[in-house]
Each structure stands twice: as C-alpha cells, then as structure tokens.
Enzyme design. Structure first.
Site, mmCIF file in Angstrom:
data_model
loop_
_atom_site.group_PDB
_atom_site.id
_atom_site.type_symbol
_atom_site.label_atom_id
_atom_site.label_comp_id
_atom_site.label_asym_id
_atom_site.label_seq_id
_atom_site.Cartn_x
_atom_site.Cartn_y
_atom_site.Cartn_z
ATOM 1 N N SER A 34 0.833 -1.199 0.000
ATOM 2 C CA SER A 34 0.000 0.000 0.000
ATOM 3 C C SER A 34 0.867 1.248 0.000
ATOM 4 O O SER A 34 0.355 2.347 -0.132
ATOM 5 C CB SER A 34 -0.939 0.000 1.208
ATOM 6 N N HIS B 179 -3.769 -3.994 -4.965
ATOM 7 C CA HIS B 179 -3.984 -3.566 -3.579
ATOM 8 C C HIS B 179 -5.395 -3.931 -3.144
ATOM 9 O O HIS B 179 -6.361 -3.320 -3.583
ATOM 10 C CB HIS B 179 -3.723 -2.058 -3.454
ATOM 11 N N GLU C 17 -7.232 -2.042 -6.108
ATOM 12 C CA GLU C 17 -6.559 -0.980 -6.855
ATOM 13 C C GLU C 17 -5.472 -1.656 -7.685
ATOM 14 O O GLU C 17 -4.585 -2.318 -7.129
ATOM 15 C CB GLU C 17 -5.952 0.051 -5.896
ATOM 16 N N ASN D 36 -6.157 5.108 0.091
ATOM 17 C CA ASN D 36 -5.398 5.517 1.278
ATOM 18 C C ASN D 36 -5.088 7.008 1.269
ATOM 19 O O ASN D 36 -5.048 7.647 2.317
ATOM 20 C CB ASN D 36 -4.117 4.688 1.425
HETATM 21 N N1 CAA Z 1 -13.417 -12.165 6.846
HETATM 22 C C1 CAA Z 1 -14.423 -12.726 6.145
HETATM 23 N N2 CAA Z 1 -15.689 -12.256 6.188
HETATM 24 C C2 CAA Z 1 -15.945 -11.239 7.010
HETATM 25 C C3 CAA Z 1 -14.962 -10.622 7.800
HETATM 26 C C4 CAA Z 1 -13.643 -11.130 7.684
HETATM 27 N N3 CAA Z 1 -12.631 -10.601 8.369
HETATM 28 N N4 CAA Z 1 -15.534 -9.609 8.501
HETATM 29 C C5 CAA Z 1 -16.826 -9.602 8.173
HETATM 30 N N5 CAA Z 1 -17.077 -10.554 7.270
HETATM 31 C C6 CAA Z 1 -18.340 -10.840 6.615
HETATM 32 C C7 CAA Z 1 -19.379 -11.352 7.570
HETATM 33 O O1 CAA Z 1 -19.277 -12.745 7.720
HETATM 34 C C8 CAA Z 1 -20.643 -10.942 6.870
HETATM 35 O O2 CAA Z 1 -20.915 -11.851 5.820
HETATM 36 P P1 CAA Z 1 -22.411 -12.233 5.412
HETATM 37 O O3 CAA Z 1 -23.024 -10.963 4.907
HETATM 38 O O4 CAA Z 1 -22.193 -13.259 4.335
HETATM 39 O O5 CAA Z 1 -23.053 -12.753 6.626
HETATM 40 C C9 CAA Z 1 -20.277 -9.621 6.192
HETATM 41 O O6 CAA Z 1 -18.863 -9.623 6.087
HETATM 42 C C10 CAA Z 1 -20.733 -8.418 6.987
HETATM 43 O O7 CAA Z 1 -20.177 -8.551 8.278
HETATM 44 P P2 CAA Z 1 -20.923 -8.187 9.628
HETATM 45 O O8 CAA Z 1 -22.406 -8.226 9.409
HETATM 46 O O9 CAA Z 1 -20.335 -8.948 10.723
HETATM 47 O O10 CAA Z 1 -20.433 -6.731 9.937
HETATM 48 P P3 CAA Z 1 -20.766 -5.365 9.243
HETATM 49 O O11 CAA Z 1 -22.061 -5.335 8.561
HETATM 50 O O12 CAA Z 1 -20.463 -4.416 10.306
HETATM 51 O O13 CAA Z 1 -19.670 -5.243 8.100
HETATM 52 C C11 CAA Z 1 -17.501 -4.629 7.325
HETATM 53 C C12 CAA Z 1 -18.302 -5.413 8.360
HETATM 54 C C13 CAA Z 1 -17.822 -5.182 5.929
HETATM 55 C C14 CAA Z 1 -16.041 -4.829 7.629
HETATM 56 C C15 CAA Z 1 -17.935 -3.109 7.395
HETATM 57 O O14 CAA Z 1 -17.840 -2.670 8.722
HETATM 58 C C16 CAA Z 1 -17.104 -2.216 6.524
HETATM 59 O O15 CAA Z 1 -17.350 -2.105 5.334
HETATM 60 N N6 CAA Z 1 -16.104 -1.524 7.127
HETATM 61 C C17 CAA Z 1 -15.176 -0.655 6.431
HETATM 62 C C18 CAA Z 1 -13.849 -1.361 6.285
HETATM 63 C C19 CAA Z 1 -12.820 -0.509 5.562
HETATM 64 O O16 CAA Z 1 -12.916 0.702 5.432
HETATM 65 N N7 CAA Z 1 -11.767 -1.188 5.048
HETATM 66 C C20 CAA Z 1 -10.693 -0.534 4.374
HETATM 67 C C21 CAA Z 1 -9.548 -0.260 5.347
HETATM 68 S S1 CAA Z 1 -8.169 0.473 4.555
HETATM 69 C C22 CAA Z 1 -7.292 -0.818 3.906
HETATM 70 O O17 CAA Z 1 -7.621 -1.957 4.059
HETATM 71 C C23 CAA Z 1 -6.145 -0.456 3.049
HETATM 72 C C24 CAA Z 1 -4.806 -0.460 3.676
HETATM 73 O O18 CAA Z 1 -3.798 -0.432 2.919
HETATM 74 C C25 CAA Z 1 -4.620 -0.465 5.140
#
Ligand code: CAA
Length: 397
Positions: free
Chosen positions: A234, A255, A267, A305
């Site tokens: 990243s 990414h 990405e 990011n």
């Molecule tokens: N692995 C696999 N599946 C997962 C999981 C994981 N770690 N976490 C959640 N899930 C799945 C759940 O099992 C669920 O699946 P189903 O719909 O099939 O039942 C689904 O995802 C939704 O999960 P939850 O209902 O438990 O939780 P939620 O509705 O709160 O959603 C989320 C969780 C999808 C993570 C949501 O909170 C979200 O979109 N968050 C934003 C995350 C974000 O911004 N990520 C980017 C970070 S920056 C980055 O990654 C880049 C970098 O370089 C650091």
C-alpha cells in the site's frame, strides 16, 4: 432565539463533526480528479468498494451541490488558513458553472479479457491480507499455493479460512461440499520453489522495501516465464520492485482492502514498465473473483489511502482538541453513513499500519496538514495498536 432541545443540540453537534471531517476529504477527492491521477468513476468506486461508503465523494458533492461544499470549505479556510481547506479550483469551477463532477458507471469500455491464462495462483505471506487473498482466489475456483516461512503459520491460514467457510455454512450461504472444494484447492509450502508453476504470484509480506525486493529477486529466479508478479503493497514504490527483476513488464500492484474476502475493491497499480496485457489480465481476474478494479498510478496512497488516512488523521486531531472519540465515531456513522467510525476503523487497520501510511503520505505530498497526529504516534509508541493488541483507541475484550 428559539431554545434547542437536547436532541437538536446533539444533531447539530453530529452534523458539525461530520462536516469538519468529511468536507476536506471531499475537497481532496476533487484535487485528485483535477490532477488527473484517477478518473471520476474510479475515485467514486474506490471509496464505495474499498471502504464500504454508500456513495463516492464526487457523487456526494453533486448531490449536495458544488456551491454548498465550496462555501463550507471557504468558511473553514478563512478560519484555518490550511491549504487542505481551500476549495479546489475544479470545485470553484463546478460551483460557478453549475457542473457535476461524478463520472458515469463503467460500461463505456469493453470488459477486460484474460490475455494470459491463469489457473494457479501463488500467494506469499501468512498475515491477514494474505489469508484473505488466498480465500478470494480459492473460492473463485483457482488452485492456490500459499508460501510462508513457518508451517504453523500456514496451517493457521488454512484453519482461519475453514472457520470463515463454516460461518458461511452456519448462515446458510454455503455448504460442506463447497467448503471441502475450496480447501481442496489450497496447498501450502515453506519453500518458494513451490511457486515455479504459478501463473500469478501475489505478494503480501512485510511492508519493507528491502524484504520485498529480496522476494522479487527470488521470484524472478523461480517463476516461469510469463507469470504475473503482483504486490499488495500500500505504500512502497512498485517501480523499484519491478526493476529488481529482469521482467518489469510482468510486475503490477494489486492492492486489496481489509477484510479482503468482503471488500470488493482492488486498486490495480501499473508502473511505466507494466505491459498492457498484464494490466488487462489482472483486471479481468478481479472481475472473475467478484472484485471491482480501479486503475492507479504508482504513487503513495493510490486512491483510497490518499483520501482515507488524512481523514482518519484529522479525526485523531479533532479528538485531541477535546471532542469525545465515541461521539466522533457515532457522528460519522450517523451523518456520513460510513460503515465504521474513524477510531473503529483505525483499530481494525492497526495504528502502526495507519501511522506508516500517514508518514508516507506526508513525505510524498509535503502537505503540512498531513503530519501524523501526536496521539497516533503515542498510541504506536505505547504498543496500543488496535484490535490486534486488545487496545487501541477503543479497548477490546
Ligand atoms: N473475513 C471474512 N468475512 C468477514 C470478515 C472477515 N474478516 N468480517 C466480516 N465478514 C463478513 C461477515 O461474515 C458478513 O458476511 P455475510 O453478509 O455473508 O453474513 C459480512 O462480512 C458483513 O459482516 P458483519 O455483518 O459482521 O459486519 P458489518 O455489517 O459491520 O460489516 C464490514 C463489516 C464489511 C467490515 C464493514 O464494517 C465495513 O465495510 N467496514 C469498512 C472497512 C474498511 O474501510 N476497510 C478498508 C480499510 S483500509 C485498507 O484496508 C487499506 C490499507 O492499505 C490499510
């Protein structure tokens, strides 16, 4: 003056928190578009599919009206004098001329095709991202070879994927036969030679240029001619990884976002050396695994990011100024509709990773406003890294 009820005061406070954090992010998205770094469609897709936002930033501006966003930023700029709050030229133009900024949905381009056949995917690494990426490819029917340094860590990757598949079964979204088929496609190895037959290798190891460069030198020696060599970095310059190999045309960035099995964005980062058919093949593979690909140049932060972390850093600064961080998390979810508040997300990503990304953005763009917030640095120094250590901005059981 009419007295406000408690509810109205709370709503006003939430709106103010949301505007304080979101408007600079919107401005930054316009600057990215005006600089020609990414298309309007890709900027909006990146934030929707990488962070789960209900709408992309340019779409949000179009809905609010460019003039409204411009006016809010101009008022803020008058207070802070911070260049990051000064309305972008393109925002001024959109406001003055009544233009919209968002692009259309993709579709005006022909769908990318797989130009190099890919059946076997190698993944190097055993961390959260590597594990998620293994799951993504295995679920989509690819044979996956996972390479790690220790067999226990490789076993933990497979166990973690099995658990994830069991959760899907418990929710009635999958079945035992599918689970067995997915697990049956995954093999593990502690030696890199196991990557010799892979058509695509995705590297997801430590964010350290020297360590990644050593791996790419080895991949160049081991992998068959024509294999695509991808990095999930990243923040590292991909061009430098490409040029340690004798096949820079085959090196590309993929990414993924955390959690990789859920977040739909990839990405796709090309360098000036990347062959067009490698770029196209990787985009086609993204579509085959249910992901949405956006195109990025080899620059720190890519799209997501670069837009996300300055906003997270601003949230830390807002908390430093005395605003309760739980109130900030709530306001962002309630008003902006983001799936997580900034402190919840920092704890998921890890404060160490977030600090490293913010430092890299500060170095690359030279914006004084990108300087990492003191509390973020302090959290990392104190080992309060987020969920993985049980304590970050919030505390976890
Ligand atoms: N692995 C696999 N599946 C997962 C999981 C994981 N770690 N976490 C959640 N899930 C799945 C759940 O099992 C669920 O699946 P189903 O719909 O099939 O039942 C689904 O995802 C939704 O999960 P939850 O209902 O438990 O939780 P939620 O509705 O709160 O959603 C989320 C969780 C999808 C993570 C949501 O909170 C979200 O979109 N968050 C934003 C995350 C974000 O911004 N990520 C980017 C970070 S920056 C980055 O990654 C880049 C970098 O370089 C650091």
């Amino acid at each position: 003056m009419t007295a406000l009820t408690n509810d109205q005061t709370a709503t006003g406070a939430e709106e103010q928190i949301s505007a304080t954090l979101v408007n600079p992010y919107l401005n930054h998205a316009v600057r990215m578009l005006e600089a020609g770094y990414a298309t309007a469609t890709d900027i909006d897709h990146a934030m929707r599919f990488g962070c789960g936002y209900p709408k992309g930033p340019l779409m949000v501006i179009d809905e609010l009206g460019a003039a409204t966003v411009r006016d809010a930023l101009a008022a803020r700029f008058a207070e802070t004098g911070d260049h990051l709050h000064q309305p972008a030229d393109l925002l001024e133009k959109a406001a003055a001329e009544g233009l919209t900024l968002a692009g259309g949905e993709a579709g005006d381009h022909a769908a990318p095709q797989v130009r190099r056949p890919v059946a076997t995917v190698g993944v190097v690494g055993t961390g959260t991202m590597a594990s998620g990426i293994v799951q993504v490819f295995a679920q989509s029917g690819y044979d996956v070879v996972v390479v790690g340094r220790a067999q226990e860590k490789l076993d933990a990757v497979v166990t973690g994927i099995a658990r994830s598949l069991e959760r899907a079964i418990a929710k009635g979204r999958s079945d035992e036969a599918t689970k067995q088929a997915v697990l049956g496609r995954i093999t593990t190895a502690t030696g890199r030679e196991a990557l010799a037959a892979a058509d695509l290798v995705v590297e997801a190891i430590a964010e350290d240029l020297a360590i990644k460069a050593e791996l790419f030198t080895d991949l160049d020696r081991i992998c068959k001619p024509g294999a695509i060599l991808a990095t999930t970095t990243s923040s590292m310059p991909i061009t430098e990884l490409a040029t340690v190999t004798g096949r820079p045309q085959d090196v590309i960035g993929m990414h993924f976002f955390n959690p990789a099995p859920v977040m739909k964005l990839v990405e796709v980062v090309t360098t000036e050396h990347t062959a067009d058919h490698v770029d196209e093949t990787v985009k086609a593979l993204c579509a085959k695994t249910g992901k949405v690909a956006v195109s990025c140049g080899d620059r720190s932060g890519f799209i997501v990011n670069a837009l996300l972390f300055p906003y997270l850093n601003d949230a830390v600064r807002l908390a430093e100024s005395g605003v309760d961080l739980t109130a900030i998390d709530a306001a962002i979810k309630e008003r902006a509709g983001f799936p997580m508040g900034p402190f919840e997300l920092l704890d998921v990503v890890g404060n160490d990773v977030s600090l490293a990304i913010q430092q890299e953005l500060h170095r690359e763009f030279g914006e004084p406003g990108f300087k990492p917030a003191a509390t973020l640095e302090a959290k990392v120094a104190a080992g309060e890294l987020g969920r993985k250590t049980g304590r970050g901005f919030h505390t976890y059981a």
